[in-house]
Design a protein around this motif. Structure first.
Motif, short mmCIF file in Angstrom:
data_model
loop_
_atom_site.label_atom_id
_atom_site.label_comp_id
_atom_site.label_asym_id
_atom_site.label_seq_id
_atom_site.Cartn_x
_atom_site.Cartn_y
_atom_site.Cartn_z
N LYS A 18 27.26 -92.12 -67.46
CA LYS A 18 28.12 -92.87 -68.42
C LYS A 18 27.24 -92.47 -69.75
O LYS A 18 26.34 -93.06 -70.23
N PRO A 19 27.73 -91.25 -70.46
CA PRO A 19 27.29 -90.77 -71.59
C PRO A 19 27.28 -91.63 -72.74
O PRO A 19 26.57 -91.51 -73.79
N GLU A 20 28.30 -92.53 -72.67
CA GLU A 20 28.40 -93.67 -73.91
C GLU A 20 27.18 -94.66 -73.81
O GLU A 20 26.98 -95.19 -74.90
N ASP A 69 27.19 -106.05 -76.53
CA ASP A 69 25.98 -105.27 -76.62
C ASP A 69 24.97 -106.28 -75.72
O ASP A 69 24.00 -105.56 -75.18
N GLU A 75 26.75 -98.43 -82.81
CA GLU A 75 27.51 -97.29 -83.33
C GLU A 75 28.49 -97.19 -82.19
O GLU A 75 29.79 -96.32 -82.38
N ASN A 76 28.82 -97.95 -81.16
CA ASN A 76 29.96 -98.12 -80.22
C ASN A 76 31.22 -98.68 -80.85
O ASN A 76 32.37 -98.46 -80.51
N LYS A 123 23.48 -89.03 -68.94
CA LYS A 123 24.40 -88.12 -69.43
C LYS A 123 25.46 -87.63 -68.39
O LYS A 123 26.66 -87.30 -68.84
N GLU A 125 24.87 -93.65 -76.62
CA GLU A 125 25.07 -94.22 -78.17
C GLU A 125 24.65 -95.34 -78.34
O GLU A 125 24.98 -96.18 -77.49
#
Lengths: 170, 204
Positions: free
Chosen positions: B193-195, B35, B202-203, B190, B198
């Motif tokens: 890079k939609p990830e 992160d 939560e990844n 969105k 999150e």
């Protein structure tokens, strides 16, 4: 479709930056000026040059007792006539949203003397300050240095844990 | 949206430091090594954002970006904002050294709230839900910040309703602009890079 989205994003940023004038951020500065007629002008402003309107001003005598209280006008100014009491006087300006600034000036028998100001180094017609580029770069360097350091520490602990754990699936 | 030195009383400042230390400690535990680059980028954005002034409204206000930091970083947002605020206080003299604790509460708690609010979008099924919740998170995080500011200023003898109304009014342009910035960043991520939408923990 995708290009449209990217364009919208760029447009929004462009509009935001045009609407906003970049300058040093949200702190308040105060300045004092002893005029020829013996009155003292206190000015309060934000670093982008905007005046601080309706802020509370307290004038303190050299012995720190309260001399006068008032409010800044629409131009962020407050004028008063001090007593002929020599020494260093103080003006404390308190804004409505938790801002506060102090300025000092010296009075010697009502004569104009030098003023000393904390927070504002120079007085010009425009109080607008330039963007502190070096400080921005210093801050960014600090952030990335610190996060790299934490990342290395965390990765090292992860690695050690993996090495010391007994191998599975053999 | 930074409280200066000498405005609040010592007990309030100590409370600010204690609460900030507690939340930061809980927040730091949930950070993983992967992160860190993301946290560094968002901290930089937050750090520089307060140099961008919004010359609308009754007083001089600037961007905060607490909502966006909250959405992208999740629980790690509090530490990110704390580091950004410490650097702002020392380098730009925004706020003060004694008020770092209360200022971190004022901008960090809304960031955490924005993260929770943005997570609620999963309960809805319409197509533009990410954009709508992005705008709301950006807008409401600044509003919540002004309410915390008014609450803190009550300890100086100010009347809550009056200060809250004034602070909210002064920050209204910032709320709208922050909402739009958060919306555009969310809609951009969105697509690209939609990830990133999150939050950190939560990844894994």
């Amino acid at each position: 479709m995708k290009t449209g989205k990217i364009l919208t994003t760029i447009m929004t940023f462009a509009i935001t930056l045009t609407l906003s004038s970049a300058a040093s951020g949200h702190r308040m500065l105060a300045d004092s000026l002893i005029k020829e007629d013996g009155t003292v002008l206190i000015e309060a402003f934000f670093p982008d040059g905007a005046p601080v309107k309706g802020a509370k001003v307290e004038i303190l005598k050299p012995d720190s007792s309260l001399f006068k209280e008032g409010q800044t006008d629409m131009k962020g100014r407050f004028t008063f006539r001090p007593e002929r009491k020599s020494g260093i006087w103080k003006a404390v300006v308190t804004g409505t949203l938790g801002h506060r600034a102090k300025t000092e000036f010296e009075i010697a028998g009502g004569q104009k003397m030098e003023e000393r100001t904390t927070g504002a180094e120079e007085r010009e017609l425009s109080h607008r300050e330039p963007i502190p580029w070096f400080k921005v770069i210093a801050g960014l360097g600090f952030i990335f240095g610190l996060s790299s350091f934490i990342m290395v520490l965390k990765l090292r602990t992860d690695l050690k844990r993996k090495q010391s754990a007994p191998p599975r699936d053999r | 949206m930074h409280i200066s030195d000498g405005v609040l009383s010592a007990p309030v400042l100590i409370f600010g430091y204690a609460a900030t230390a507690g939340i930061a400690a809980a927040s730091i535990k949930r950070i993983s090594a992967e992160d860190m680059p993301r946290i560094a980028v968002m901290t930089s954005a937050f750090f520089v954002a307060s140099l961008v002034h919004v010359p609308l409204g009754p007083t001089s206000v600037h961007l905060v970006l607490s909502g966006l930091v909250g959405i992208i970083l999740g629980p790690a947002a509090f530490v990110s904002i704390l580091v950004g605020l410490i650097l702002q206080a020392f380098l730009f003299q925004h706020g003060g050294i004694t008020t770092i604790g209360v200022n971190a509460l004022m901008m960090g708690l809304p960031a955490l709230a924005a993260y929770r609010l943005f997570a609620l979008r999963r309960m809805f099924r319409f197509e533009k839900r990410d954009e709508v919740f992005g705008f709301l998170a950006g807008f409401l995080s600044v509003l919540l910040g002004t309410l915390i500011l008014a609450l803190l200023l009550v300890s100086t003898g100010s009347e809550f309703a009056g200060v809250a109304k004034y602070a909210a009014l002064a920050h209204l342009p910032v709320m709208v602009i922050e909402g739009l910035i958060t919306l555009s960043v969310v809609s951009f991520f969105k697509k690209v890079k939609p990830e990133l939408l999150e939050p950190c923990h939560e990844n894994r």
